[in-house]
Design a protein around this motif. Structure first.
Motif, short mmCIF file in Angstrom:
data_model
loop_
_atom_site.label_atom_id
_atom_site.label_comp_id
_atom_site.label_asym_id
_atom_site.label_seq_id
_atom_site.Cartn_x
_atom_site.Cartn_y
_atom_site.Cartn_z
N ILE B 303 5.33 6.35 13.31
CA ILE B 303 6.70 5.84 13.41
C ILE B 303 6.70 4.35 13.10
CG2 ILE B 303 8.61 5.42 14.99
CD1 ILE B 303 8.45 8.29 14.31
N GLY B 304 5.64 3.65 13.56
CA GLY B 304 5.54 2.21 13.29
C GLY B 304 5.57 1.94 11.80
N LEU B 305 4.84 2.76 11.04
CA LEU B 305 4.82 2.59 9.59
C LEU B 305 6.22 2.78 9.01
CD1 LEU B 305 3.37 2.21 6.93
CD2 LEU B 305 2.85 4.63 6.92
N MET B 306 6.91 3.81 9.52
CA MET B 306 8.26 4.06 8.99
C MET B 306 9.18 2.89 9.32
SD MET B 306 8.98 8.05 9.66
CE MET B 306 7.64 8.90 10.38
N CYS B 307 9.05 2.37 10.55
CA CYS B 307 9.91 1.26 10.96
C CYS B 307 9.63 0.04 10.08
CB CYS B 307 9.68 0.96 12.43
SG CYS B 307 10.70 -0.36 13.03
N ALA B 308 8.35 -0.23 9.84
CA ALA B 308 8.02 -1.37 8.99
C ALA B 308 8.61 -1.19 7.60
CB ALA B 308 6.50 -1.52 8.90
N ALA B 309 8.52 0.04 7.08
CA ALA B 309 9.01 0.29 5.73
C ALA B 309 10.53 0.12 5.66
CB ALA B 309 8.62 1.68 5.28
N SER B 317 10.77 1.82 -0.48
CA SER B 317 10.37 2.02 0.91
C SER B 317 11.41 2.86 1.64
CB SER B 317 10.17 0.67 1.60
OG SER B 317 11.39 -0.01 1.69
N THR B 318 12.70 2.63 1.36
CA THR B 318 13.73 3.40 2.04
C THR B 318 13.62 4.88 1.69
OG1 THR B 318 15.10 1.45 1.85
CG2 THR B 318 16.18 3.44 2.56
N GLN B 319 13.42 5.15 0.39
CA GLN B 319 13.24 6.55 -0.01
C GLN B 319 12.05 7.17 0.71
OE1 GLN B 319 15.21 8.36 -2.06
NE2 GLN B 319 16.51 6.58 -1.91
N GLY B 320 10.98 6.39 0.79
CA GLY B 320 9.79 6.88 1.45
C GLY B 320 10.05 7.21 2.91
N VAL B 321 10.77 6.32 3.59
CA VAL B 321 11.05 6.56 5.00
C VAL B 321 11.87 7.82 5.17
CG1 VAL B 321 12.29 5.69 7.00
CG2 VAL B 321 10.97 4.14 5.62
N LEU B 322 12.91 7.97 4.35
CA LEU B 322 13.78 9.13 4.49
C LEU B 322 12.98 10.42 4.29
CD1 LEU B 322 16.87 7.73 2.65
CD2 LEU B 322 16.75 8.37 5.04
N LEU B 323 12.13 10.40 3.28
CA LEU B 323 11.31 11.58 3.01
C LEU B 323 10.35 11.82 4.17
CD1 LEU B 323 11.24 13.37 0.59
CD2 LEU B 323 9.33 12.08 -0.29
N GLN B 324 9.76 10.74 4.62
CA GLN B 324 8.75 10.88 5.66
C GLN B 324 9.36 11.30 6.99
OE1 GLN B 324 5.81 11.10 5.15
NE2 GLN B 324 4.57 10.51 6.90
N GLY B 383 2.90 14.87 3.32
CA GLY B 383 2.80 13.53 3.87
C GLY B 383 2.52 12.47 2.82
N PHE B 384 1.95 12.91 1.69
CA PHE B 384 1.45 11.93 0.73
C PHE B 384 2.58 11.14 0.08
CE2 PHE B 384 0.50 11.01 -3.73
CZ PHE B 384 -0.45 10.02 -3.53
N ILE B 385 3.54 11.86 -0.48
CA ILE B 385 4.53 11.17 -1.31
C ILE B 385 5.33 10.16 -0.50
CG2 ILE B 385 6.14 13.11 -1.05
CD1 ILE B 385 5.89 10.91 -4.10
N GLY B 386 5.68 10.53 0.74
CA GLY B 386 6.43 9.60 1.59
C GLY B 386 5.63 8.36 1.88
N GLU B 387 4.37 8.56 2.24
CA GLU B 387 3.55 7.40 2.58
C GLU B 387 3.31 6.52 1.35
OE1 GLU B 387 0.06 8.33 4.80
OE2 GLU B 387 1.22 8.55 6.63
N PHE B 388 3.12 7.20 0.22
CA PHE B 388 2.91 6.43 -1.01
C PHE B 388 4.11 5.52 -1.29
CE2 PHE B 388 3.44 5.90 -5.56
CZ PHE B 388 2.24 5.31 -5.88
N LEU B 389 5.28 6.10 -1.20
CA LEU B 389 6.49 5.30 -1.45
C LEU B 389 6.63 4.16 -0.45
CD1 LEU B 389 9.06 8.09 -2.31
CD2 LEU B 389 8.30 6.27 -3.82
N MET B 390 6.33 4.46 0.80
CA MET B 390 6.47 3.41 1.82
C MET B 390 5.49 2.27 1.56
SD MET B 390 7.27 5.21 5.45
CE MET B 390 5.92 6.32 5.52
N PHE B 391 4.25 2.65 1.23
CA PHE B 391 3.25 1.60 0.97
C PHE B 391 3.63 0.78 -0.26
CE2 PHE B 391 0.19 4.06 3.59
CZ PHE B 391 0.01 3.07 4.50
N LEU B 394 6.34 -1.54 0.76
CA LEU B 394 5.82 -2.62 1.59
C LEU B 394 5.03 -3.61 0.75
CD1 LEU B 394 4.43 -1.25 4.97
CD2 LEU B 394 5.99 -3.14 4.67
N PHE B 395 4.30 -3.08 -0.24
CA PHE B 395 3.48 -3.93 -1.10
C PHE B 395 4.37 -4.90 -1.88
CE2 PHE B 395 1.04 -4.90 -4.92
CZ PHE B 395 -0.15 -5.30 -4.35
N GLN B 396 5.48 -4.37 -2.40
CA GLN B 396 6.42 -5.24 -3.11
C GLN B 396 6.98 -6.32 -2.20
OE1 GLN B 396 9.52 -2.89 -4.86
NE2 GLN B 396 8.01 -1.46 -5.68
N TYR B 397 7.16 -5.95 -0.94
CA TYR B 397 7.77 -6.90 -0.01
C TYR B 397 6.77 -7.98 0.38
CZ TYR B 397 10.35 -8.58 4.05
OH TYR B 397 11.02 -9.35 4.95
#
Lengths: 457, 471
Positions: B303-309, B317-324, B383-391, B394-397
């Protein structure tokens, strides 16, 4: 006006009923009939004030607000009679007198919601107080009841004295008793008026048991016969509040003068919230917990007095209704139990599921959890304070205290549902259960549609 | 109309369930959750065709300007699907279990479902608040009545915590209400408010604390491991699968659009808190021997990862969170189902007492491995695609934020693999030798989950299309 006349007359009638009717349990039916008549008579006045209020001889102003508040007070008393009327026989033999005294208190309350003259204010407070001193000591053989009565009487008369002094000083400054024409708002504020207002704040704080004038409350509520505590802690307190609100909103709001008492009253409010809630946490007896909870709830009602706006007026009516109904309901169940400690509630859900459910919903209402009347009551007073603009610190304190209140309210729920035990419960009649279900429905209905009540304002 | 139905079906079924006896509540729960899932899928189809049909406005308290206002966007549809699916999965899993007082158990479960759906569909702030509280109360009773030994104190802490948070949010809502020109609680009125930076600065915290407690984000998380451990496992599934999404949902629906400047100002603080939470929770998870606590801490990390994203606040990142949000819900429910089965068969949840289950219950072992790998985000699992998008977001940010968050993923692999090893491999003992393999109900639930994991892992496009229509 109708409420005042009908309750005063009913009081006299019930004194005679007490003499003439042999079976003490039957007196209750007369009282219920009388209160229904008063309720209807009061509502019958609504159409005549729907478009505007009218003043009688410069003494009483009948308005939508007063009619609505009287309806709440009379309705709550009706529920109280229905739920707890049977228990009065256990206190002593003068049942007729007890009912008569309650009706006199109601007369005082209907005066408190409609006075337009300082003399009437004083009368209403006295009419409300004196029968209470007697009711507190109704259990003549109990030492605690005697103590409660004496304590209440001494402290009460003292504070009435202060109120009278305040009235005198204000009269000295304004030259009139008419609350609408005091004209104290203009700068510079007359020093006499200032002293008078401060004295009145103190006197009212005493009547509504605000900190630091609250010390009588736990002892009196605990010592008085429980059936009368239920009435004193709810309807009467709401009556005192309405007098407080009316006096300060009509005469002391707006202009330079409000700045002089808002701060002191906000501090009193904060202290009431904090001390009331923290003391309630440490109680071992549910009755005493409810006494402190009544102090804590007074803190929330004080929000309405401090905020001085339309939301506050709506809020005090809703709060009076929500708080009175819930507390009367809890006391009604408490009266059926032998043991007033928290342990006395252990396992109630298994033995009497309906009683436990009712208490749970009433406690939810007191704690301000949504879909119970108490939520919108809290909502309105908080919203009033937020709208005021300069009271956010008070709102935050209030919110923190509301979270604390969950602690002691939920102790009862935990005892009832999650602990094992075999509480001694008196036999519960079918009528009591039906009334209880109706009250639950009322609490939830007001929690879903608060406009049922406030749209009349 | 469909939206109201989603709330109404479980609500009415819940009320009826209180009055039923024997296996009645169980059957009713199953029927109701199936019906809700059908309604949710219908809502998803309607959403593709004509989204406007899903909203409904009716007068509620005209004096206050509060209306009964429901509707759905992509996120709403996704969360309603998740809620409906989660409850169905839970009911399938516990089909063969018997609970004391089943009528109250199923009644409360269904009421909490109604409350959750209400939260996800509310477009009126006051209504949102009310459903927010309503979802909590049945859960409080569920945990306190059917939970473990320390349930009363633990659940009470949980309740007071969240209640305090939501009261602060209420203050914020009322404050915003007075700022709206026409005194309205509607989402559109809130989002179009021109608020000064000074206001946004402190309003942010009133809302964020409420949501952070629910998620939970460090340092507001202390209620969570105890509550997950002590709750009956079906309730834990709901808590971790659906209820924590309330916090994320709250941030996405109410915090970001209403207080954009507040978010811009405090976003980094929120991200740092989330990152601390990720590392901290992962470290604690590594040394847990209680399997329920381990999953609880791993949930804090995820959840922490999602919140950070969320607070990185860019498209990816938003797409990733929604998916995740959806995928995490499915995966963690799968993990809890396995834990429930182990607890049901063996009566223990300490990993040191387990081992060798693969030999006795091979099907369960396979399911556990697949779900665990999905939970750490292996490619080709959901789990992969959501985390990939979130990372990537986050990387861009900020590179550093991404680096620390990535550390969390490595740690998550460590404790998850460790758990798999301890639970299903290794030598068996006399306790685990008595294990039996899956019963039909459990097998159905787990197969559904694994199908979802693989399908969404290989072909996430439909879900991405759905959540990309979030406003």
């Amino acid at each position: 006006m109708n409420a005042l006349i009908s309750t005063a007359l009913s009081g006299v009638v019930l004194m005679f009923v007490g003499l003439l009717v042999r079976n003490k349990q039957h007196i209750k039916f007369f009282a219920i009939a009388a209160i229904i008549i008063a309720f209807i008579a009061n509502l019958a006045q609504y159409p005549s004030v729907a478009l505007g209020s009218f003043t009688m001889y410069g003494m009483i102003e009948v308005s939508k607000f007063s009619v609505l508040f009287n309806a709440v007070a009379l309705g709550a008393t009706l529920l109280y009679f229905l739920l707890s009327g049977r228990e009065m026989v256990k206190v002593g033999e003068h049942v007729g007198d007890y009912y008569a005294l309650i009706f006199f208190i109601l007369a005082g309350i209907s005066l408190a919601s409609s006075f337009s003259n300082l003399l009437m204010l004083f009368l209403s407070i006295e009419i409300m107080s004196i029968p209470q001193y007697i009711l507190a000591g109704a259990d003549r053989k109990s030492l605690k009841s005697n103590e409660a009565s004496l304590k209440y009487f001494l402290m009460g008369s003292f504070s009435t004295g202060i109120l009278l002094m305040g009235i005198t000083l204000i009269y000295g400054a304004a030259g009139t008793f008419n609350i609408a024409e005091l004209g104290l708002g203009t700068d510079p504020v007359h020093p006499l008026a200032l002293c008078g207002i401060i004295l009145m704040v103190f006197a009212f704080s005493f009547k509504v048991s605000a900190v630091p004038f609250h010390f009588w409350t736990p002892d009196v509520y605990d010592g008085s016969p429980t059936v009368f505590t239920a009435f004193m802690a709810t309807v009467v307190k709401a009556g005192a509040f309405v007098a407080f609100l009316r006096m300060f909103h009509v005469s002391f709001a707006g202009g330079a003068i409000s700045g002089h008492w808002t701060l002191i009253l906000s501090i009193i409010t904060a202290a009431t919230l904090i001390i009331g809630n923290f003391s309630a946490v440490f109680q071992q007896s549910v009755k005493r917990m409810l006494a402190y909870s009544s102090i804590a709830q007074a803190g929330f009602m004080l929000f309405a007095v401090v905020a001085m706006n339309t939301l506050a007026t709506q809020g005090i009516i809703l709060y009076a209704a929500a708080y009175s109904i819930a507390t009367i309901g809890i006391f009604a169940v408490l009266l059926k139990l032998k043991d007033y400690t928290f342990e006395g509630f252990n396992g109630l859900a298994r033995k009497q599921p309906l009683l436990a459910l009712a208490v749970t919903i009433f406690l939810f209402s007191l704690a301000g959890i949504p879909v119970s009347a108490g939520f919108f009551a809290k909502y309105f007073v908080l919203a009033a304070a937020i709208q005021h603009g300069h009271l956010l610190w008070l709102v935050i304190i209030g919110v923190l205290c509301a979270a604390i209140s969950v602690y002691y309210y939920f102790r009862v729920i935990i005892a009832m549902y999650f602990k094992q035990g075999d509480p001694e419960v008196e036999e519960v009649s079918g009528g009591f259960k039906i009334t209880l279900i109706a009250v639950i429905a009322l609490v939830i209905l007001l929690g879903l549609f608060p406009n049922l009540l406030i749209s009349f304002l | 109309m469909l939206t109201v139905l989603l709330i109404l079906i479980p609500f009415v079924a819940g009320l009826i369930a209180f009055g039923l006896k024997g296996s009645g509540p169980k059957v009713l729960g199953m029927i109701s959750s199936l019906a809700t899932l059908v309604a949710a899928i219908a809502a998803a189809c309607t959403f593709h065709a004509s989204p406007a049909k899903l909203s409904l406005v009716a007068d509620w308290i005209p004096q206050l300007g509060s209306q009964f206002r429901v509707g759905m966007d992509g996120m709403g549809v996704m969360l309603c699907l998740l809620t409906a699916a989660a409850f169905l999965l839970v009911f399938i899993t516990i089909w063969n279990r018997s609970y004391e007082k089943p009528n109250s158990f199923y009644g409360l479960m269904l009421l909490s479902q109604a409350g959750l759906t209400g939260v996800f569909t509310a477009y009126d702030a006051l209504q949102f608040y009310i459903f927010w509280e309503l979802a909590l109360i049945p859960v409080y009773f569920l945990c306190s009545l059917w939970g473990g030994e320390k349930r009363i104190a633990v659940t009470f802490k949980f309740f007071v915590y969240t209640f305090l948070g939501s009261l602060l949010m209420l203050v914020g809502i009322i404050y915003l209400y007075f700022q709206t020109p026409d005194h309205s609680f509607s989402w559109t009125a809130f989002t179009s408010l021109p608020l000064s930076l000074g206001d946004q600065k402190w309003l942010f915290w009133l809302f964020f604390v409420a949501f952070a407690i629910k998620m939970p984000v460090f340092p507001f998380h202390t209620w969570q491991p105890d509550t997950y451990e002590q709750s009956p496992t079906p309730v834990t599934m709901i808590l971790s699968g659906v209820m924590v999404k309330m916090g994320l949902f709250g941030v996405l629906r109410w915090l970001m659009p209403v207080l954009p400047q507040g978010v811009a100002m405090w976003g980094d603080v929120a991200i740092v808190l989330s990152l601390i939470g990720i590392i901290y929770a992962s470290c604690i998870a590594m040394v847990q021997s209680d399997i329920k606590r381990l999953i609880a801490y791993s949930s804090i990390a995820h959840i922490g990862l999602m919140c950070a994203a969320i607070f990185a606040h860019n498209e990816q990142s938003t797409q990733g969170v929604l998916l995740q949000m959806f995928n995490h819900g499915i995966n963690i429910i799968g993990l809890w189902i396995i834990v429930e089965i182990i607890q049901n068969r063996l009566g223990v949840k300490n990993m040191d007492q387990l081992g060798g289950i693969a030999r006795k219950a091979p099907r369960m072992a396979i399911f556990l491995v697949i779900i665990s790998l999905a939970n750490i985000g292996l490619p080709l699992t959901n789990g992969f695609i959501g985390e990939f998008l979130m990372f990537s977001g986050l990387f861009q940010y900020n590179h550093w934020f991404m680096a620390f968050a990535g550390l969390g993923i490595i740690l998550s692999a460590v404790y998850t693999l460790n758990m798999i090893q301890k639970v299903i491999f290794g030598e068996g003992n006399e306790l685990t030798d008595k294990t039996t393999d899956l019963q039909p109900g459990e097998a159905v639930a787990l197969s559904l989950i694994v199908i979802l994991i693989l399908v969404l892992g290989v072909y996430p496009q439909p879900m991405l299309d759905l959540v990309s229509k979030t406003f």
